[in-house]
Design an enzyme around this catalytic site. Structure first.
Site, PDB file in Angstrom:
ATOM      1  CG  ASP A  40      11.792  11.999  13.682  1.00 41.91           C
ATOM      2  OD1 ASP A  40      11.086  12.796  13.042  1.00 41.91           O
ATOM      3  OD2 ASP A  40      11.657  11.805  14.906  1.00 41.91           O
ATOM      4  CG  MET A  77       3.417  14.873  19.309  1.00 42.55           C
ATOM      5  SD  MET A  77       2.112  15.550  18.249  1.00 42.55           S
ATOM      6  CE  MET A  77       2.158  17.279  18.712  1.00 42.55           C
ATOM      7  NE  ARG A  78      12.904  14.436  17.863  1.00 40.13           N
ATOM      8  CZ  ARG A  78      12.866  13.148  18.145  1.00 40.13           C
ATOM      9  NH1 ARG A  78      12.545  12.286  17.205  1.00 40.13           N
ATOM     10  NH2 ARG A  78      13.146  12.719  19.350  1.00 40.13           N
ATOM     11  CB  ALA A  79       7.253  16.734  12.335  1.00 33.13           C
ATOM     12  CB  VAL A  98      11.386  20.456  14.052  1.00 33.49           C
ATOM     13  CG1 VAL A  98      12.310  21.025  12.985  1.00 33.49           C
ATOM     14  CG2 VAL A  98      12.174  19.545  14.976  1.00 33.49           C
TER      15      VAL A  98
END
Length: 665
Positions: free
Chosen positions: A193, A274-276, A279
C-alpha cells in the site's frame, strides 16, 4: 561510465513506461512497484529513466544535494550561505538487498559523540538519492525493517537517525522504484500500500515483438554508444516533455467531478484507508500534465485507477492482483457527467507512455469461475483422474488461524516472526565487543568498560575519555524466520474427499501463518511408490498454495520415502542457508504401506531427524471412533510432537506451543 539502454528503445511495456514517467513528472505520486517474471526489462527500464531526468542545481560541497534556491535549514552540512552551486544530473542510487541499516540511513560516529559531543554523521543511500531516484531490485527480498525505514522516508520526505540520545535529520525526497519477481515471495499488504503505483509486466507472446526485442538488444550489446546515438532524438523529446509537464503540473485543475469519481472508485473497490484516493488524485493530475492539459478528464481517472488500485485490493498472498474493468467503467459512468468531463476527450499525444486509459493485457482470468484455466476440469470444477489408483484433487476447506509452531532454542537466522533469535532488532539481552562496525551501542556496558581507565588516560574534565576498545555492541533478541518444510501424505488412506479437504485447509492455514511470519516454505508429497519435491524451499508462499490445490491422491503410503526425501531437501538447504533453522510439519495419519517392513523403515527414517536435532510436528489426520495412534508413535520417533487437526486451531484448548518446545527444556 557505461552507456545505459535508451528508455525510448524499450519495446512494449506501455504501462511500465507510463508509470515511471508519471513519477518523473510528479514524485509526489509515491513511486512505482514493478512486478513480473524475470527477463521482462524491469531493471532496464528503471535504469534508462535516469538519463531522462532533468538536471538540477545543488549547493557546492553539500553531501545532501540541497537546492540552492531553498536549502534545507536542518541540513547536517548547513547552514548554507547563498552563493556557489553546481549543476548535475539527478542520481540513480541502487539499494542492494543485503544492505545494512547504517548503509541505508547513514551512521553516527558514536565514539566522537560520547567523547567530544560532536554529531559526526556519515550519510547513507537515502542522502545520496535525495532529489533523484532510489532503485531497489528484488524489493520483496529486502528485510522488513529496511523496507519500513525506506517507505517512511519516502512518505515523510526526510530521514531520521537516532542513536543513544543523538539524532540527525536530513531531507530525503526521491523517486522510489522497486522491482520484484512474485515467484520469490510477496510483499506484505501494508508495504504494498505504501507504493503509489504498481505495474504487472510480462514478456510478449507476439513473435514480431519478441524479434524486435532481440534485435535491439543485440545491436546495443554490439555498440552501446552507436545504438544510443540512434535514439538520441527520441530521448531528447521525452526529456523535454517531462520538463514541460513539470512546469504545467501546478496549473492542472482537479475538479469536483473528478474527485467524486476518484472517491466513488476507491469506495466501490473497498480499498482500505485514504491513501488510494490521494494517490489516484495525484496520478490523474500528472496524467493531465503529461498529456499537455490543464483539466483532469474521466480518462485520466480511469488510467489512475488501473495503476493505483490493483495492489491495494489484495487481502492475502493468495489473491490474484487485478481490477474488474467493467466494474470500473460502470462506476465512472455512474459518477460522471460533471463540468470537467469531455464527451470526446483527447487522449494526448502519442509516444512512450502516451496518456490515458490503455487496459492491461488480460493474460489470466480475473475472478469468477477459475475452471477455465484447467482444461481437464470435470463436473463441479474438479480435475478428472489421470491414472489408475489416482483420485481427483479436492479443494481446501476454509483456512483458519493456527497455533504458533516454533523451533526450540535461540537461532541467528534471517529476521522474521517465528522463533527466538539473536537479531539486530529486539530487546537488549547483553553486550559484547563489536565485530566490525559498531551498529547498536550498549551505553551502560561502554561506560563500565571505560570507567576504570580514566585516571590512567589523564582525564581532567567532566567528559569521559572513551577509546575504541571500550565500545560495546548490544546483543538483542528478536524473532527469526524459519524454513517450514511440509511433508504431506497424499496416499489412498488420505483420499476421502471430506478428509482431504480438511487436510488441505490445515496446510493452507499453516502456509498463511508462514507468510505472515516471513518464513521460507517447501513442500514434499508422497503417494504410490515414491515421494516428490512438489516445491523446493522458496519465499513464495502462494506458489506452495498453488501446488497444494492441484495435489492428487491415491495409492499406497511410502512414508519412509517421504521422510527420506524431506531429509535430503534439508541437507541441501542447510548448505545454501546454514543460519536458517528448519521446522518439519508432517501431515499424515501415520500409516506406512508398500515394500518390505514399511513401518520399521519409516521409524529408521524418522530417527534421522531426531539425530540431527530437527524440530518437527506431526499433524495427525487419523479420523473415526477407533484411533491407532500411529501418528503419535511417529512423532516420538522424530523427537517432536503430535497434534490433531482440531488442536491445530488457535482457539483450541490444547497447549500445542508448550508441547512443541517441551524437548528444549
Amino acid at each position: 561510465m557505461s552507456t545505459p539502454f535508451p528508455f525510448t528503445a524499450v519495446v512494449g511495456q506501455d504501462d511500465l513506461r507510463l508509470a515511471l514517467l508519471l513519477n518523473a513528472v510528479s514524485p509526489a505520486v509515491g513511486g512505482v512497484l514493478v512486478r513480473g517474471e524475470k527477463g521482462t526489462a524491469k531493471s532496464t527500464a528503471v535504469r534508462a529513466l535516469s538519463a531522462l531526468m532533468p538536471t538540477l542545481d545543488v549547493v557546492s560541497g553539500c553531501r545532501f544535494s540541497c537546492d540552492p534556491g531553498s536549502p534545507d535549514p536542518g541540513c547536517p552540512d548547513g547552514p548554507h550561505e547563498p552563493g556557489a552551486f553546481e549543476t548535475r544530473v539527478a542520481r540513480m542510487v541502487e539499494l542492494p538487498v543485503g544492505a545494512s541499516e547504517d548503509r541505508l540511513v547513514g551512521a553516527l560516529d558514536i565514539e566522537r559523540a560520547l567523547s567530544e559531543g560532536v554529531k559526526a554523521f556519515e550519510p547513507g543511500l537515502l542522502a545520496d538519492a535525495h532529489r533523484g531516484i532510489l532503485y531497489v531490485d528484488e524489493v520483496n527480498l529486502l528485510h522488513d525493517h529496511l523496507v519500513d525505514l525506506l517507505l517512511d522516508a519516502a512518505a515523510m520526505g526526510a530521514s531520521y537517525v537516532e542513536r543513544e540520545g543523538v539524532s540527525v535529520r536530513h531531507a530525503a525526497r526521491f523517486l522510489l522504484v522497486g522491482t520484484m519477481n512474485p515467484e520469490e515471495g510477496e510483499l506484505r499488504p501494508q508495504l504494498l500500500d505504501r507504493f503509489g503505483l504498481t505495474v504487472e509486466v510480462a514478456a510478449s507472446r507476439e513473435p514480431d515483438q519478441r524479434v524486435e526485442v532481440v534485435r535491439r538488444r543485440l545491436a546495443y550489446d554490439d555498440d552501446p554508444a552507436a545504438f544510443a546515438a540512434r535514439w538520441a532524438e527520441e530521448e531528447a523529446a521525452v526529456r523535454a516533455r517531462i520538463v514541460a509537464a513539470r512546469e504545467l503540473l501546478p496549473s492542472v485543475r482537479l475538479g469536483d467531478g473528478a474527485l467524486r469519481q476518484i472517491a466513488a472508485t476507491c469506495a466501490a473497490f473497498e480499498v482500505d484507508g485514504m491513501r488510494a484516493d490521494i494517490v489516484m488524485a495525484r496520478t490523474a493530475t500528472a496524467l493531465a500534465a503529461w498529456a499537455g492539459r490543464t483539466d483532469v478528464l474521466a480518462e485520466d481517472v480511469r488510467q489512475a485507477a488501473l495503476l493505483a488500485l490493483p495492489h491495494r485490493r489484495r487481502r492475502n498472498p493468495f489473491d490474484a492482483p487485478g481490477l474488474d474493468e467493467d466494474k470500473l467503467d460502470e462506476t465512472l459512468e455512474e459518477f460522471g457527467g460533471s463540468d470537467d468531463d469531455d464527451p470526446d476527450p483527447d487522449p494526448g499525444p502519442d509516444g512512450p507512455g502516451g496518456g490515458g486509459g490503455q487496459p492491461e493485457p488480460d493474460d489470466a482470468p480475473q475472478g469468477g469461475d477459475d475452471t477455465a484455466a484447467r482444461p481437464e476440469a470435470g463436473e463441479g470444477g474438479q480435475p478428472q483422474p489421470s491414472g489408475a489408483g489416482e483420485q481427483s484433487a479436492v479443494r481446501a476447506s476454509e483456512p483458519f488461524r493456527t497455533k504458533v509452531l516454533s523451533v526450540p532454542g535461540i537461532g541467528e537466522g534471517a529476521a522474521g516472526r517465528r522463533s527466538r533469535a539473536r537479531t539486530e532488532h529486539g530487546r537488549t539481552t547483553g553486550a559484547r565487543r563489536p565485530r566490525g562496525a559498531l551498529t547498536k551501542l550498549h551505553l551502560a556496558a561502554t561506560v563500565q568498560a571505560a570507567a576504570p581507565h580514566q585516571r590512567a588516560r589523564g582525564r581532567s574534565g567532566p567528559g569521559l575519555v572513551v577509546r575504541r576498545d571500550d565500545l560495546r555492541q548490544a546483543t538483542r533478541e528478536g524473532r527469526e524466520g524459519n524454513l517450514v518444510l511440509f511433508v504431506v501424505d497424499a496416499s489412498g488412506s488420505m483420499a476421502a474427499r471430506q478428509r482431504m479437504s480438511a487436510v488441505k485447509g490445515a496446510v493452507l492455514s499453516l502456509l498463511l501463518d508462514a507468510y505472515q511470519r516471513r518464513d521460507k516454505v517447501g513442500l514434499v508429497t508422497f503417494r504410490g511408490t515414491e515421494a516428490d519435491v512438489a516445491l523446493p524451499p522458496t519465499s513464495s508462499v502462494d506458489a506452495a498454495a498453488a501446488r497444494l490445490e492441484t495435489l492428487p491422491t491415491g495409492g499406497r503410503t511410502p512414508l519412509a520415502a517421504g521422510l527420506l526425501r524431506a531429509h535430503d531437501v534439508l541437507r541441501v538447504e542447510r548448505l545454501r542457508d546454514p543460519a536458517r533453522r528448519p521446522l518439519v510439519v508432517l501431515v499424515t495419519d501415520g500409516r506406512a504401506t508398500g515394500g518390505p517392513e514399511p513401518v520399521a523403515l519409516a521409524g529408521r527414517a524418522a530417527r534421522l531427524f531426531a539425530a540431527d536435532g530437527v524440530a518437527s510436528v506431526v499433524v495427525d489426520c487419523e479420523s473415526g471412533p477407533v484411533r491407532l495412534g500411529l501418528a503419535g508413535q511417529l512423532a516420538s520417533e522424530l523427537g517432536g510432537t503430535a497434534v490433531t487437526l482440531d488442536e491445530l486451531r488457535a482457539d483450541s484448548i490444547a497447549g500445542l506451543v508448550k508441547d512443541v518446545q517441551r524437548r528444549a527444556a
